[in-house]
Design a protein around this motif. Structure first.
Motif: not given
Lengths: 207, 221
Positions: A27-30, B164-169, B200, B203, B205
């Motif tokens: 996963m790189v982003a969601y 809305h938020q985005i979650v990134v590695d 994962e 993360q 946010k």
């Protein structure tokens, strides 16, 4: 569930309460509300598969991504190939599997002892069922080569990604006195496919 | 004055008096015209690096990617280790945040500063840097101009906004532009402890208003 590519290296999956199995850590982003948990051996294989993987050091490490939202998956900037399975069988090098839809079953199969010496894994992953899956290709976009009963195909095991269709796979050894004399072609082992199907090959050889 | 993409991995910049370009040391591939390259001193009088505080920050942080300035007039080609380059244009109203080792080049008149994450987010910011391996300091650029970023495999932009938020590695996070807040979320379960996690666990946010640039890889540069 909608699968699409963003560029050539990122797989985008829209989840709507359903799940997708993906390579661990890919996963790189969601966006949205998605939970990740280890899917261990890939599921479906049961104890026997788990045991085989332990013995073989098979590296099919999947995680289950479930929820609502948009998921972006990618690994080491490798190119992504989308394949839609409609009941036929696909055999993949497990480290080249990026994602599998819920409708697909995986099973670890013994690829023969030659696997150990050729650089291809001792075990490959067999995928069956209906639905999309994504493969990874190192070094650029892959090439898909057609195999027909009249035209068998020989590939370098280290460039092999996956085969699809009704294919039988054998190892070809090409060790002659030239190899002993240090004048080999550098392709001592090859994978030979016979039958009817498609073989995906990547432009880079696994080290 | 913007960077022009030559290929996915090489950009060119027009350098002229009053339009100098700062770049990572060693990133020059070729140039034409009368161009001089000199190291940018981070000390007093350096002028480019955010002054004394910046120098101190850099020295402490290991956020120490040496930069050089290209002066004169001509065209310079930049690239670094075959990494992909993304060009981001700043309109003057927003700030770009990037790790120093992902910064290839930028217009010298952009103001840059090294920010201690602990300053922004308190202890949480510091923890974020330590946990994600992003370092405790990041570089912020603001003003009107152009920035060239490095990534493994190229980047894609994700819009953040509208609540809305985005979650990134963390390993895939390249840079962010705008008014954004980045929090670390540790999703660590007992499974991770016994090595059966999803991979994962940590993360980032991202919430607020802006754009996040994400690379198609988990590899650091």
């Amino acid at each position: 569930m909608n699968w699409r590519l963003q560029g050539s290296k990122v797989l985008v999956v829209d989840l709507n309460g359903d799940a997708v199995r993906a390579a661990s850590g890919s996963m790189v982003a969601y966006e949205g509300d998605i939970a990740f948990k280890s899917a261990g051996t890939g599921g479906g294989g049961g104890l026997r598969a788990a045991l085989m993987q332990r013995v073989a050091g098979e590296s099919l490490n999947l995680m289950e991504c479930r929820g609502r939202g948009t998921l972006h998956l990618a690994v080491s900037a490798m190119d992504v190939v989308l394949v839609e399975l409609a009941g036929e069988e696909l055999r993949a090098e497990s480290e080249q599997l990026l994602a599998l839809s819920e409708g697909l079953r995986t099973e670890v199969v013994f690829a023969g002892l030659q696997g150990a010496t050729s650089g291809q894994g001792l075990f490959t992953t067999k995928v069956t069922g209906h639905g999309p899956l994504a493969l990874l290709s190192a070094g650029g976009p892959p090439i898909a080569l057609r195999v027909t009963p009249q035209a068998p195909l020989v590939v370098d095991p280290q460039a092999f990604i996956a085969s699809r269709g009704r294919l039988s796979q054998t190892f070809v050894t090409d060790v002659s006195w030239r190899n002993l004399a240090g004048e080999g072609s550098g392709e001592a082992f090859s994978l030979r496919f016979e039958g009817d199907g498609v073989v995906y090959v990547q432009p880079e050889e696994r080290g | 004055m913007a960077f022009t993409k030559v290929t996915g991995k090489v950009v060119s910049a027009e350098v002229r008096p009053g339009g100098e370009v700062l770049a990572r040391r060693g990133a020059m591939l070729a140039y034409t015209g009368q161009v001089r390259f000199s190291p940018v001193g981070a000390g007093p009088g350096g002028g480019y690096g955010g002054g004394m505080a910046g120098a101190l920050g850099r020295a402490m942080a290991g956020e120490a990617v040496a930069m050089m300035v290209a002066q004169g007039s001509g065209t310079v080609h930049y690239g670094y280790h075959g990494h992909h380059v993304t060009v981001v244009d700043l309109d003057g109203g927003s700030t770009l945040t990037v790790e120093a080792d992902r910064l290839l080049a930028h217009d010298a008149h952009l103001s840059s500063s090294v920010v201690f994450l602990g300053q922004q987010g308190g202890l949480r910011g510091a923890v974020r840097g330590a946990v994600t391996g992003q370092g405790l300091f990041t570089t912020q650029l603001s003003g009107r101009g152009s920035v060239a970023l490095l990534s493994h495999g190229g980047t894609f932009p994700l819009q953040v906004g509208g609540g809305h938020q985005i979650v990134v590695d963390p390993q895939a996070f390249v840079a962010s532009v705008g008014d954004l807040r980045v929090d670390v979320a540790a999703n660590v379960s007992w499974r991770d402890a016994v090595g059966r996690g999803s991979g994962e666990a940590v993360q980032l946010k991202v919430s607020g208003q802006g754009t996040v640039y994400v690379q198609a890889s988990e590899e650091k540069l």
